[in-house]
Design a protein around this motif. Structure first.
Motif, mmCIF file in Angstrom:
data_model
loop_
_atom_site.group_PDB
_atom_site.id
_atom_site.type_symbol
_atom_site.label_atom_id
_atom_site.label_comp_id
_atom_site.label_asym_id
_atom_site.label_seq_id
_atom_site.Cartn_x
_atom_site.Cartn_y
_atom_site.Cartn_z
ATOM 1 N N MET A 1 -27.954 4.733 7.065
ATOM 2 C CA MET A 1 -28.534 3.876 6.021
ATOM 3 C C MET A 1 -30.059 4.015 5.931
ATOM 4 S SD MET A 1 -25.820 2.816 4.927
ATOM 5 C CE MET A 1 -24.330 3.364 5.680
ATOM 6 N N GLN A 2 -30.603 5.032 6.572
ATOM 7 C CA GLN A 2 -32.052 5.270 6.520
ATOM 8 C C GLN A 2 -32.347 6.756 6.298
ATOM 9 O OE1 GLN A 2 -35.116 2.784 7.768
ATOM 10 N NE2 GLN A 2 -33.789 2.279 6.069
ATOM 11 N N GLY A 3 -31.392 7.451 5.663
ATOM 12 C CA GLY A 3 -31.521 8.909 5.539
ATOM 13 C C GLY A 3 -32.782 9.361 4.829
ATOM 14 N N ASP A 4 -33.110 8.724 3.708
ATOM 15 C CA ASP A 4 -34.318 9.124 2.964
ATOM 16 C C ASP A 4 -35.534 8.950 3.863
ATOM 17 O OD1 ASP A 4 -32.339 8.651 1.101
ATOM 18 O OD2 ASP A 4 -33.583 7.474 -0.260
ATOM 19 N N TYR A 5 -35.582 7.758 4.467
ATOM 20 C CA TYR A 5 -36.752 7.360 5.257
ATOM 21 C C TYR A 5 -36.937 8.266 6.484
ATOM 22 C CZ TYR A 5 -39.740 4.060 7.838
ATOM 23 O OH TYR A 5 -40.766 3.464 8.535
ATOM 24 N N THR A 6 -35.828 8.479 7.235
ATOM 25 C CA THR A 6 -35.970 9.291 8.449
ATOM 26 C C THR A 6 -36.436 10.705 8.103
ATOM 27 O OG1 THR A 6 -33.639 9.894 8.400
ATOM 28 C CG2 THR A 6 -34.222 8.052 9.784
ATOM 29 N N ALA A 7 -35.978 11.211 6.944
ATOM 30 C CA ALA A 7 -36.386 12.566 6.542
ATOM 31 C C ALA A 7 -37.885 12.619 6.272
ATOM 32 C CB ALA A 7 -35.607 12.992 5.294
ATOM 33 N N THR A 8 -38.417 11.582 5.610
ATOM 34 C CA THR A 8 -39.859 11.591 5.289
ATOM 35 C C THR A 8 -40.691 11.488 6.565
ATOM 36 O OG1 THR A 8 -40.045 9.171 5.055
ATOM 37 C CG2 THR A 8 -39.433 10.405 3.091
ATOM 38 N N LYS A 9 -40.245 10.624 7.459
ATOM 39 C CA LYS A 9 -41.040 10.397 8.677
ATOM 40 C C LYS A 9 -40.899 11.579 9.637
ATOM 41 C CE LYS A 9 -42.637 6.250 7.611
ATOM 42 N NZ LYS A 9 -44.048 5.980 7.346
ATOM 43 N N GLY A 10 -39.696 12.165 9.658
ATOM 44 C CA GLY A 10 -39.503 13.352 10.503
ATOM 45 C C GLY A 10 -40.376 14.499 10.027
ATOM 46 N N ALA A 11 -40.433 14.691 8.710
ATOM 47 C CA ALA A 11 -41.260 15.774 8.154
ATOM 48 C C ALA A 11 -42.729 15.552 8.510
ATOM 49 C CB ALA A 11 -41.083 15.834 6.635
ATOM 50 N N ALA A 12 -43.176 14.316 8.359
ATOM 51 C CA ALA A 12 -44.585 14.011 8.649
ATOM 52 C C ALA A 12 -44.891 14.235 10.134
ATOM 53 C CB ALA A 12 -44.890 12.566 8.254
ATOM 54 N N ARG A 13 -43.963 13.817 10.978
ATOM 55 C CA ARG A 13 -44.178 13.979 12.423
ATOM 56 C C ARG A 13 -44.303 15.456 12.794
ATOM 57 N NH1 ARG A 13 -41.039 14.902 16.685
ATOM 58 N NH2 ARG A 13 -39.065 14.664 15.576
ATOM 59 N N LEU A 14 -43.417 16.278 12.238
ATOM 60 C CA LEU A 14 -43.457 17.710 12.571
ATOM 61 C C LEU A 14 -44.701 18.388 12.013
ATOM 62 C CD1 LEU A 14 -39.717 18.721 12.127
ATOM 63 C CD2 LEU A 14 -40.998 18.417 14.257
ATOM 64 N N PHE A 15 -45.112 17.985 10.822
ATOM 65 C CA PHE A 15 -46.328 18.571 10.245
ATOM 66 C C PHE A 15 -47.523 18.274 11.158
ATOM 67 C CE2 PHE A 15 -50.198 18.482 7.828
ATOM 68 C CZ PHE A 15 -50.132 19.680 7.107
ATOM 69 N N LEU A 16 -47.635 17.032 11.576
ATOM 70 C CA LEU A 16 -48.805 16.649 12.378
ATOM 71 C C LEU A 16 -48.730 17.194 13.796
ATOM 72 C CD1 LEU A 16 -49.338 13.045 10.996
ATOM 73 C CD2 LEU A 16 -50.683 15.091 10.512
ATOM 74 N N GLU A 17 -47.516 17.352 14.299
ATOM 75 C CA GLU A 17 -47.349 17.988 15.618
ATOM 76 C C GLU A 17 -47.888 19.431 15.555
ATOM 77 O OE1 GLU A 17 -43.667 16.886 17.711
ATOM 78 O OE2 GLU A 17 -43.289 19.039 17.822
ATOM 79 N N THR A 18 -47.575 20.097 14.452
ATOM 80 C CA THR A 18 -48.056 21.473 14.269
ATOM 81 C C THR A 18 -49.571 21.496 14.130
ATOM 82 O OG1 THR A 18 -46.003 21.919 13.096
ATOM 83 C CG2 THR A 18 -47.729 23.567 12.893
ATOM 84 N N ALA A 19 -50.109 20.543 13.365
ATOM 85 C CA ALA A 19 -51.571 20.477 13.190
ATOM 86 C C ALA A 19 -52.260 20.332 14.544
ATOM 87 C CB ALA A 19 -51.927 19.300 12.285
ATOM 88 N N ARG A 20 -51.671 19.507 15.386
ATOM 89 C CA ARG A 20 -52.249 19.280 16.717
ATOM 90 C C ARG A 20 -52.255 20.584 17.529
ATOM 91 N NH1 ARG A 20 -48.579 15.888 18.592
ATOM 92 N NH2 ARG A 20 -49.313 14.012 17.579
#
Ligand SMILES: NC(=O)c1ccc[n+]([C@@H]2O[C@H](COP(=O)([O-])OP(=O)(O)OC[C@H]3O[C@@H](n4cnc5c(N)ncnc54)[C@H](OP(=O)(O)O)[C@@H]3O)[C@@H](O)[C@H]2O)c1
Length: 260
Positions: A151-170
């Motif tokens: 019941m949080q599929g849209d949300y988890t996808a957005t937050k997962g994408a953001a987390r991975l992007f910033l992990e890469t930036a780091r």
């Protein structure tokens, strides 16, 4: 980071965690720049900040608009010469269902949560690379970014994408020897904001907006890479990253609605 006397941008500060964080930071003699769409609420937050002894500039606009983000960062640099800390907090978390969702609602969530973060990240990174003092970009992520949640599929996808992007930036900052810029993702559990009310999702270990701001400030000071709080759900989340998917699915489905 010592968070006194700093130039701090908070996006999405008209309510909820962004508002509470602005108020907490305003007690430490900072220069705050806050953004959101609801002008009247944003001005009320600015008044609270000023009453606590910090300065506050407001920018009303839609964070999904790239030009708005560019304009905010340029204006800060023109006025103050640099950005010490950015808390990219804009986000929504509507309940969703992957079996019934429409492409439009899924993409709207991605635009609001991921695109808006990227809109600010790019001009901020461009600016911060030119600075020679320590600075930090943080993103208000969620514990929902570590695995799919019913019941949080849209949300988890957005937050997962953001987390991975910033992990890469780091990683890339480290690889290219850029030491003065830190990147942090902030992962609250449930926080008692209006956005969280009546969404039909069980709110285990829910904390107040003020308590969440305390945790945010603690994380800013320590500069931990992933600021996961509170402990009650945080430990479950940490463990959840390592337990087999079958077991995790069983646990997560335990509290999901029985019908769609
Ligand atoms: N509450 C929780 O349990 C919880 C848990 C984990 C993570 N989070 C995250 O924490 C952040 C804040 O959520 P919250 O619970 O405090 O909700 P909230 O009170 O609704 O705050 C969201 C903020 O984002 C702004 N915003 C939303 N869409 C925007 C847009 N297109 N352009 C500009 N500003 C926009 C809103 O301002 P305007 O409407 O005035 O524009 C508001 O200031 C979100 O990223 C959320 O995912 C919340």
């Amino acid at each position: 980071m010592e968070i006194k006397g700093k130039i701090i941008l908070i996006t999405g500060a008209s309510s909820g965690i962004g508002h509470a964080t602005a108020v907490a930071l305003s007690k430490l003699n900072n220069k705050l720049i806050i953004t959101a769409r609801r002008a009247e609420l944003l001005e009320q937050v600015a008044e609270e900040v000023r009453a606590n002894g910090s300065t506050c500039d407001t920018f009303v606009g839609d964070a999904t608009d790239e030009a708005h983000a560019e304009e905010v960062v340029s204006a800060i640099v023109e006025r103050y010469g640099c950005v010490d800390l950015a808390i990219l907090n804009v986000g929504i978390g509507p309940p969703s269902n992957t079996l019934t969702a429409t492409a439009e609602t899924i993409k709207f969530c991605m635009r609001t949560n991921y695109d808006s973060m990227i809109n600010f990240y790019c001009p901020l990174m461009r600016q911060m690379k030119t600075q020679d003092t320590h600075c930090m970009i943080t993103h208000m992520n969620s514990q929902a970014s570590f695995f799919g949640i019913p019941m949080q599929g849209d949300y988890t996808a957005t937050k997962g994408a953001a987390r991975l992007f910033l992990e890469t930036a780091r990683m890339e900052l480290k690889h290219f020897g850029i030491k003065h810029i830190a990147i942090q993702t902030i992962h609250p559990g449930f926080v008692d904001t209006l956005a969280c009310k009546d969404d039909g999702i069980p709110e285990m270990g829910i904390i107040s907006e003020e308590k969440s701001a305390d945790y945010v400030l603690k994380g800013l000071r320590s500069e931990v890479r992933e600021n996961i709080f509170p402990a009650s759900t945080g430990w479950g989340t940490r463990l959840g990253r390592f337990i087999p998917n079958g077991i995790l699915t069983k646990i997560l489905l335990g509290s999901a609605a029985k019908e769609y």
